[in-house]
Write a protein that holds these residues in place. Structure first.
Motif, PDB file in Angstrom:
ATOM      1  N   LEU A  98       0.844  -1.201   0.000  1.00 17.96           N
ATOM      2  CA  LEU A  98       0.000   0.000   0.000  1.00 17.96           C
ATOM      3  C   LEU A  98       0.879   1.251   0.000  1.00 17.96           C
ATOM      4  CD1 LEU A  98      -2.630  -1.019   2.694  1.00 17.96           C
ATOM      5  CD2 LEU A  98      -2.972  -0.930   0.230  1.00 17.96           C
ATOM      6  N   PHE A  99       0.311   2.344  -0.464  1.00 18.35           N
ATOM      7  CA  PHE A  99       1.032   3.614  -0.385  1.00 18.35           C
ATOM      8  C   PHE A  99       1.175   3.998   1.080  1.00 18.35           C
ATOM      9  CE2 PHE A  99      -1.154   3.956  -4.556  1.00 18.35           C
ATOM     10  CZ  PHE A  99      -0.002   3.928  -5.329  1.00 18.35           C
ATOM     11  N   ALA A 100       2.260   4.741   1.378  1.00 17.22           N
ATOM     12  CA  ALA A 100       2.549   5.124   2.767  1.00 17.22           C
ATOM     13  C   ALA A 100       1.349   5.820   3.416  1.00 17.22           C
ATOM     14  CB  ALA A 100       3.770   6.022   2.799  1.00 17.22           C
ATOM     15  N   GLU A 101       0.699   6.633   2.630  1.00 17.63           N
ATOM     16  CA  GLU A 101      -0.442   7.387   3.170  1.00 17.63           C
ATOM     17  C   GLU A 101      -1.551   6.435   3.658  1.00 17.63           C
ATOM     18  OE1 GLU A 101      -3.670   9.971   0.862  1.00 17.63           O
ATOM     19  OE2 GLU A 101      -1.610  10.262   0.157  1.00 17.63           O
ATOM     20  N   GLN A 102      -1.814   5.385   2.855  1.00 15.01           N
ATOM     21  CA  GLN A 102      -2.844   4.399   3.245  1.00 15.01           C
ATOM     22  C   GLN A 102      -2.388   3.594   4.456  1.00 15.01           C
ATOM     23  OE1 GLN A 102      -3.571   2.359  -0.500  1.00 15.01           O
ATOM     24  NE2 GLN A 102      -5.738   2.910  -0.341  1.00 15.01           N
ATOM     25  N   LEU A 103      -1.088   3.244   4.471  1.00 10.21           N
ATOM     26  CA  LEU A 103      -0.557   2.493   5.610  1.00 10.21           C
ATOM     27  C   LEU A 103      -0.773   3.280   6.900  1.00 10.21           C
ATOM     28  CD1 LEU A 103       2.941   0.924   4.846  1.00 10.21           C
ATOM     29  CD2 LEU A 103       0.872  -0.230   5.615  1.00 10.21           C
ATOM     30  N   TYR A 105      -2.923   5.615   7.446  1.00 13.09           N
ATOM     31  CA  TYR A 105      -4.358   5.688   7.749  1.00 13.09           C
ATOM     32  C   TYR A 105      -4.796   4.428   8.510  1.00 13.09           C
ATOM     33  CZ  TYR A 105      -9.375   5.324   7.228  1.00 13.09           C
ATOM     34  OH  TYR A 105     -10.701   5.165   7.512  1.00 13.09           O
ATOM     35  N   ILE A 106      -4.360   3.273   8.000  1.00 10.17           N
ATOM     36  CA  ILE A 106      -4.772   1.992   8.582  1.00 10.17           C
ATOM     37  C   ILE A 106      -4.197   1.814   9.999  1.00 10.17           C
ATOM     38  CG2 ILE A 106      -4.435  -0.501   8.341  1.00 10.17           C
ATOM     39  CD1 ILE A 106      -4.715  -0.163   5.337  1.00 10.17           C
ATOM     40  N   ILE A 107      -2.919   2.158  10.151  1.00  9.01           N
ATOM     41  CA  ILE A 107      -2.262   2.013  11.464  1.00  9.01           C
ATOM     42  C   ILE A 107      -2.978   2.885  12.503  1.00  9.01           C
ATOM     43  CG2 ILE A 107      -0.130   2.554  12.732  1.00  9.01           C
ATOM     44  CD1 ILE A 107       1.367   1.716  10.069  1.00  9.01           C
ATOM     45  N   ASN A 108      -3.323   4.108  12.097  1.00 10.41           N
ATOM     46  CA  ASN A 108      -4.019   5.011  13.030  1.00 10.41           C
ATOM     47  C   ASN A 108      -5.432   4.546  13.312  1.00 10.41           C
ATOM     48  OD1 ASN A 108      -2.010   6.929  13.558  1.00 10.41           O
ATOM     49  ND2 ASN A 108      -2.278   7.759  11.509  1.00 10.41           N
ATOM     50  N   HIS A 109      -6.101   4.079  12.258  1.00 14.41           N
ATOM     51  CA  HIS A 109      -7.478   3.630  12.422  1.00 14.41           C
ATOM     52  C   HIS A 109      -7.531   2.439  13.371  1.00 14.41           C
ATOM     53  CE1 HIS A 109     -11.388   1.884  11.200  1.00 14.41           C
ATOM     54  NE2 HIS A 109     -11.716   3.134  10.944  1.00 14.41           N
ATOM     55  N   ASN A 128       7.646   7.872   8.091  1.00 14.89           N
ATOM     56  CA  ASN A 128       6.284   8.222   8.492  1.00 14.89           C
ATOM     57  C   ASN A 128       6.063   8.117  10.000  1.00 14.89           C
ATOM     58  OD1 ASN A 128       4.759   8.591   5.813  1.00 14.89           O
ATOM     59  ND2 ASN A 128       6.041   6.776   5.516  1.00 14.89           N
ATOM     60  N   ARG A 129       7.165   7.991  10.721  1.00 18.01           N
ATOM     61  CA  ARG A 129       7.110   7.734  12.154  1.00 18.01           C
ATOM     62  C   ARG A 129       6.225   8.734  12.908  1.00 18.01           C
ATOM     63  NH1 ARG A 129      12.752   6.434  15.141  1.00 18.01           N
ATOM     64  NH2 ARG A 129      11.853   5.726  17.080  1.00 18.01           N
ATOM     65  N   ALA A 130       6.347   9.994  12.540  1.00 19.43           N
ATOM     66  CA  ALA A 130       5.610  11.036  13.260  1.00 19.43           C
ATOM     67  C   ALA A 130       4.108  10.926  13.014  1.00 19.43           C
ATOM     68  CB  ALA A 130       6.114  12.397  12.813  1.00 19.43           C
ATOM     69  N   LYS A 131       3.738  10.184  11.956  1.00 21.60           N
ATOM     70  CA  LYS A 131       2.312  10.113  11.618  1.00 21.60           C
ATOM     71  C   LYS A 131       1.624   8.909  12.262  1.00 21.60           C
ATOM     72  CE  LYS A 131       3.302  12.035   7.087  1.00 21.60           C
ATOM     73  NZ  LYS A 131       3.660  11.469   5.801  1.00 21.60           N
ATOM     74  N   MET A 132       2.333   8.213  13.179  1.00 19.42           N
ATOM     75  CA  MET A 132       1.754   7.019  13.800  1.00 19.42           C
ATOM     76  C   MET A 132       1.803   7.157  15.320  1.00 19.42           C
ATOM     77  SD  MET A 132       3.995   4.332  11.635  1.00 19.42           S
ATOM     78  CE  MET A 132       4.037   4.412   9.859  1.00 19.42           C
TER      79      MET A 132
END
Ligand code: ADP
Length: 548
Positions: A98-103, A105-109, A128-132
């Motif tokens: 998956l694209f990083a953006e989708q990954l 999204y899924i990890i956060n969801h 993307n560490r800061a986004k999780m």
């Protein structure tokens, strides 16, 4: 009054307990991400999975917490699955394609707390560490010598983490409805949605798929699951092989023809499972190098429709029998398999092939129906097509966190998003995905059927059919062809190849030769991206109609 049999909750830890107790020395062989082939046994994997459970408990993981894996098929990945599920935590398989953006999204969801990752994916995690924000620990599935602290500072080393723990850990002891695993659909429309499997649904799926007319895995089999554990649970093979005591051969990250072939031969693989594109790569490798398959007996192919040429090549050139299967993340995933019945087995090889090419019949535990747009049932005559609806104990009831609202009809059936027929012998055939079917003059054309015939042309490497806007007919089919390297061909060659094999009015209005046919995160042709790329395309027939 209730039955008086023992209450033995159907929890998946018991599957690996069984493998350890009765098939403890049976091997699990992996092509490791670090390179070498690594050998282990069910007994060792069981002990290490328990060490992992203790490690998770020491990190503060509690029942219901989501622990993700971003990993190829290896023995360590199996340990992580059972180690997470055994203590009632939820194993969330992330699809690295998956694209990083989708990954993110899924990890956060999913609110993942831990991510077990192969070395391969450290850069994307670091970026993307800061986004999780929910992720407290990243555990690298490797040993101390291969850690890359410069790529991902602060990550934990799997071998060090479990090495500090004892192999005594009590698994199970919770309700069989406890969630065990989470897998998101690849989100071809809208955001990905989570399917939350229970221990019970996974256990029942395992028992059903072990049936002779389903996957039919035996203790004598050596199984190579090419289908990734992050793609609809490797079609249940991590469970069914443990339950049967089959030898497992895990291919790691190398899924090209040469690497798969090497494992098939050196490990004596008898059974394998993958999407069609993987098999096309393998057959290409066999043909180019004039190789034979000496032990492989049976392959299950699903995820997208199986082209006829693939079944013929396996059958006629290599003596391998193909079982065509249909399913989806929402069905755990196996829904139907085209195994013969008492009636079809008596047919000659060519007639049997007609049934093999269908997606097949449901095993016990899967109920199917076809309905029209108003939900009225349609006949099983092999001709009438309608929406395919499914229900059963390992079919989704609702998506994680309630996404998508109510997803079942009044009778408890889930709409698969597929359009299909069911013949009087019970064989279901997918006509198309509802969103890919081509609507021409009020009638429907199956894009899948045309592309599967076209790809049988000797010069074709991959084919895709999409609907293009037409002022008179609404939509007309266009065939996109990626040619084999070094080939050239004309539009007419392909059109005459299709002649007589499809209804005349299904004939594509145009053939476009392309450099690339994009594949999505689960190895299927990405029609959404193709449609985007073709958004400025105008059919020659449409131009003609407009100017007429
Ligand atoms: P996603 O829907 O996220 O791409 P899935 O693996 O869950 O991932 O895909 C399920 C869909 O794949 C089915 O609904 C169907 O459209 C398609 N599919 C699966 N197996 C087959 C098959 N044998 N023939 C045709 N289509 C298939």
């Amino acid at each position: 009054m209730l039955g008086l049999m023992q209450n033995w909750p159907l929890t998946v830890d018991k599957i690996l307990d069984h493998a350890k107790n009765w098939h403890g020395d049976r091997e699990i062989v992996s092509r490791s991400v670090e390179g070498p082939i690594v050998r282990s046994t069910y007994a060792q994997v069981h002990a290490r999975a328990k060490q992992l459970s203790n490690a998770l408990l020491s990190l503060g993981i509690k029942p219901g917490d989501r622990c993700a894996t971003l990993a190829w098929n290896t023995g360590r990945h199996i340990e992580a699955w059972y180690g997470i599920m055994g203590i009632g935590a939820v194993c969330h398989t992330l699809n690295p394609r998956l694209f990083a953006e989708q990954l993110c999204y899924i990890i956060n969801h999913a609110e993942d707390q831990v991510i077990f990752t192969d070395l391969t994916f450290l850069p994307v995690l670091q970026e993307n560490r800061a986004k999780m924000p929910t992720v407290k620990h990243v555990v690298v599935l490797t040993d101390e010598a291969h850690m890359q602290p410069d790529v991902f500072p602060g990550a934990l080393c799997y071998e060090t983490l479990i090495g500090q723990q004892s192999a005594d850990c009590i698994w199970g002891g919770f309700d069989e409805q406890t969630p065990a695993a989470l897998c998101y659909t690849s989100g071809t429309t809208g955001n990905p949605k989570g399917v939350l499997y229970s221990h019970r649904s996974n256990f029942i799926h395992t028992l059903v798929t072990m049936g002779t007319d389903v996957m039919g895995i035996s203790a004598t089999d050596t199984v190579l699951p090419v289908v990734p554990m992050f793609h609809a649970n490797a079609w249940g093979l991590a469970f069914s092989c443990s339950a049967a005591g089959a030898k497992l051969v895990m291919p790691g990250q190398k899924l090209d023809g040469a690497s798969v072939y090497e494992l098939l031969e050196t490990e004596g693989v008898t059974f394998s499972a993958a999407v069609p594109t993987v098999w096309q790569m393998l057959l290409g490798h066999l043909r180019d190098n004039r190789l034979k398959l000496s032990t492989l007996k049976r392959v299950v192919i699903g995820g997208s429709a199986v082209p006829e040429a693939l079944v013929r090549a396996f059958r006629d050139d290599y003596g391998v029998s193909v079982t065509h299967a249909w399913g989806m993340t929402e069905t755990s995933p196996l829904g139907t398999l085209a195994t013969p019945t008492g009636k079809t087995i008596k047919l000659d090889a060519e007639e049997q092939l007609r049934y093999t090419l269908k997606q097949g019949r449901p095993p016990v535990g899967i109920e199917l129906k076809l309905v029209d747009d108003n939900g009225a049932r349609l006949p099983h005559d092999g001709v009438t097509f309608g929406k395919l609806m499914v229900r059963g104990p390992f079919v989704v009831g609702q998506y994680f966190q309630g996404d998508g609202g109510v997803i079942l009809d009044d009778e408890g059936y889930f709409d698969t998003g597929d359009v299909a027929t069911i013949d009087p012998d019970g064989f279901m055939q997918i006509t198309d995905r509802s969103k890919d079917v081509i609507k021409s003059g009020g009638e429907w054309i199956s894009s899948i059927e045309i592309e599967n015939i076209a790809v049988g042309h000797e010069k074709a490497a991959l084919c895709a059919v999409i609907g293009a806007a037409h002022p008179k007919w609404d939509e007309r089919p266009v065939l996109l062809v990626k040619l084999e390297a070094g080939q050239s061909a004309s539009k007419e060659e392909f059109l005459s190849f299709l002649e007589g094999k499809i209804a005349k009015w299904w004939t594509p209005d145009d053939v476009v030769f392309v450099e690339d046919i994009p594949l999505g995160a689960t190895g299927k042709i990405d029609k959404k991206l193709i449609r985007e790329r073709m958004k400025d395309y105008v059919l020659p027939t449409a131009k003609a109609t407009v100017s007429a």
